[in-house]
Design a protein around this motif. Structure first.
Motif, PDB file in Angstrom:
ATOM      1  N   THR A 178      35.451  36.076  27.670  1.00  0.00           N
ATOM      2  CA  THR A 178      36.756  35.557  28.070  1.00  0.00           C
ATOM      3  C   THR A 178      36.969  35.768  29.559  1.00  0.00           C
ATOM      4  OG1 THR A 178      39.133  35.668  27.691  1.00  0.00           O
ATOM      5  CG2 THR A 178      37.915  37.738  27.525  1.00  0.00           C
ATOM      6  N   ALA A 179      37.798  34.890  30.130  1.00  0.00           N
ATOM      7  CA  ALA A 179      38.268  35.103  31.490  1.00  0.00           C
ATOM      8  C   ALA A 179      39.751  35.496  31.438  1.00  0.00           C
ATOM      9  CB  ALA A 179      38.062  33.846  32.333  1.00  0.00           C
ATOM     10  N   GLY A 180      40.243  35.796  30.250  1.00  0.00           N
ATOM     11  CA  GLY A 180      41.677  35.957  30.062  1.00  0.00           C
ATOM     12  C   GLY A 180      42.354  34.598  29.984  1.00  0.00           C
ATOM     13  N   GLY A 181      41.599  33.577  29.684  1.00  0.00           N
ATOM     14  CA  GLY A 181      42.070  32.187  29.689  1.00  0.00           C
ATOM     15  C   GLY A 181      41.208  31.400  30.647  1.00  0.00           C
ATOM     16  N   GLY A 182      40.912  30.153  30.284  1.00  0.00           N
ATOM     17  CA  GLY A 182      40.089  29.329  31.160  1.00  0.00           C
ATOM     18  C   GLY A 182      39.110  28.511  30.356  1.00  0.00           C
TER      19      GLY A 182
ATOM     20  N   LEU B 134      30.421  37.397  32.071  1.00  0.00           N
ATOM     21  CA  LEU B 134      29.341  36.471  31.738  1.00  0.00           C
ATOM     22  C   LEU B 134      28.001  37.179  31.504  1.00  0.00           C
ATOM     23  CD1 LEU B 134      28.737  33.500  31.296  1.00  0.00           C
ATOM     24  CD2 LEU B 134      28.362  33.254  33.766  1.00  0.00           C
ATOM     25  N   GLY B 135      27.734  38.200  32.285  1.00  0.00           N
ATOM     26  CA  GLY B 135      26.455  38.900  32.142  1.00  0.00           C
ATOM     27  C   GLY B 135      26.287  39.568  30.786  1.00  0.00           C
ATOM     28  N   ALA B 136      27.406  39.816  30.109  1.00  0.00           N
ATOM     29  CA  ALA B 136      27.347  40.487  28.804  1.00  0.00           C
ATOM     30  C   ALA B 136      27.092  39.511  27.667  1.00  0.00           C
ATOM     31  CB  ALA B 136      28.653  41.244  28.556  1.00  0.00           C
TER      32      ALA B 136
END
Ligand code: PLP
Length: 396
Positions: A213-217, A268-270
């Motif tokens: 997540t990006a917290g939304g997006g 993203l790396g995770a």
């Protein structure tokens, strides 16, 4: 007076007298990596916080190799990415858009709001995603009638890619564009290719419940630089190259904030670890519940390797399982969130009059299907609680 004393206290009769309630277990809560705070601090200190500039650009550059699509636009939501996708495909009022009926409403809502006519196609039992055989028949029929859809929008469901290779081959035959809704399936592959790769356009989501997540997006991605360039222009109010803001058409304010892009970059790396964690959770559910009569897990065809974003299963009362609602309510009583499989779009009151092809497979999956808590941070003890409550329903 301490502030705490001003908080109303429940009368004794409403207080729970017994042991403290166990922690609630949510369906798919976000899991932070610990890097978000550093990325956020660096972004804030840099002063680049708008929905433009180096941070969204870095997020897009990091996404491209993960998606296997070189052209990426980061957007304010997955729904915004789909909306832009419909715009750049040239959707106009009256056009037909075909999608899998078993999906979340965001797949089709922007098209309907643009005046498109939706048509809902059933899913295949082997994958719970758009049935290519049905699509083949319906495309041939539509071609004969001279009424091909503007776009076919397959959906990568619950972490599983649709059979996109078959779907794009069929659509290419008739020159119909494919916009793949991959919002639930970042990290999934089919035949070794990332979800969405091979479609004219693919849409992704970084909402709080998704695998990262990006917290939304969201993101819209493609092989085609012209399509993404046009989406980028529309996402920033369709400004022409002029100092006074010239507009040949109208656009949207759909860019991803740098603040959110920073969170997305930290997440993203995770992704590979999150995929393995969700698959391990699925395997534990399968080991803990698979022997029970009337239970069946969402299948994974041999061409697919999904993320198991949500563990989904069906409960068949005719084969000895409790009903889906009985199971959901038993879990809810214990503070455990589960959710029915998506209610098919052809059964939604909003689409009462929309035409469809089939729908019985999706309707049965809705009636019997349940999604279990699947967050990547779900602990073994928490999961054992979920399994224990469900097993108890067979003994009752
Ligand atoms: C989550 C989701 C979306 C929309 O994503 P948002 O970022 O919430 O707008 C679209 N389609 C499907 C199938 C989804 O699950």
């Amino acid at each position: 007076m301490p502030i705490a004393q001003a908080v109303p206290v429940a009368p004794p009769a409403l207080r729970r007298p017994t042991r403290p309630a166990a922690e609630p277990i949510l369906l798919s809560p976000p899991q932070l990596t610990g890097q978000e705070i550093h990325r956020l601090a660096a972004t804030l200190e840099s002063g680049w916080i708008a929905p433009a500039g180096p941070v969204p650009a870095a997020f897009e550059a990091a996404l491209a190799p993960v998606l296997g699509l070189p052209q990426v636009l980061a957007t304010a939501s997955g729904t915004a990415a789909l909306h832009l996708g419909y715009r750049v495909l040239g959707l106009v009022p009256g056009d037909e858009v075909w999608t899998a009926t078993l999906t979340y409403v965001a797949t089709i809502a922007p098209a309907v709001q643009m005046g498109a006519r939706p048509r809902f196609l059933d899913v295949a039992e082997e994958s719970w995603t758009l049935d290519p055989n049905l699509l083949e028949r319906e495309l041939a029929r539509a071609a004969r009638a001279g009424r091909l859809p503007r776009a076919v929008v397959p959906v990568d469901l619950f972490g599983q890619s649709c059979d996109l290779d078959a779907i794009t081959a069929l659509c290419d035959r008739w020159g119909v564009a494919v916009l793949c809704d991959s919002a639930e399936s970042l990290g999934a592959t089919r035949r070794g290719r990332p979800a969405g790769q091979g479609a004219r356009l693919a849409a992704f989501s970084f909402n709080g419940n998704k695998i990262i997540t990006a917290g939304g997006g969201g993101a819209l991605a493609s092989d085609d630089p012209a399509l993404i360039a046009e989406a980028r222009r529309l996402a920033a109010q369709a400004k022409e190259a002029a100092p006074h803001y010239q507009h040949e058409t109208t656009g949207y304010s759909y860019g991803l904030s740098s603040i959110l892009a920073a969170v997305g970059l930290a997440q993203l790396g995770a992704l590979p670890a999150r995929v393995e964690a969700r698959r391990a959770i699925f395997a534990r559910y399968q080991a803990g519940l698979g022997d029970l009569p009337g239970i069946a897990f969402m299948p994974e065809p041999d061409w697919s390797r999904g993320t198991r974003w949500l563990t989904a299963l069906t409960l068949d009362p005719a084969a000895g399982a409790p009903g889906r609602e009985a199971a959901r309510l038993a879990l809810a009583t214990a503070g455990i969130e589960s959710r029915p499989v998506w209610k098919p779009m052809h059964l939604q009151p909003a689409f009462r009059r929309a035409p469809r092809a089939g729908g019985a497979v999706a309707a049965q999956l809705f009636e019997q299907g349940l999604c279990l808590p699947s967050g990547s941070a779900l602990g073994a003890a928490q999961q054992a609680r979920v399994i224990g409550i469900l097993r108890g329903l067979w003994n009752a």
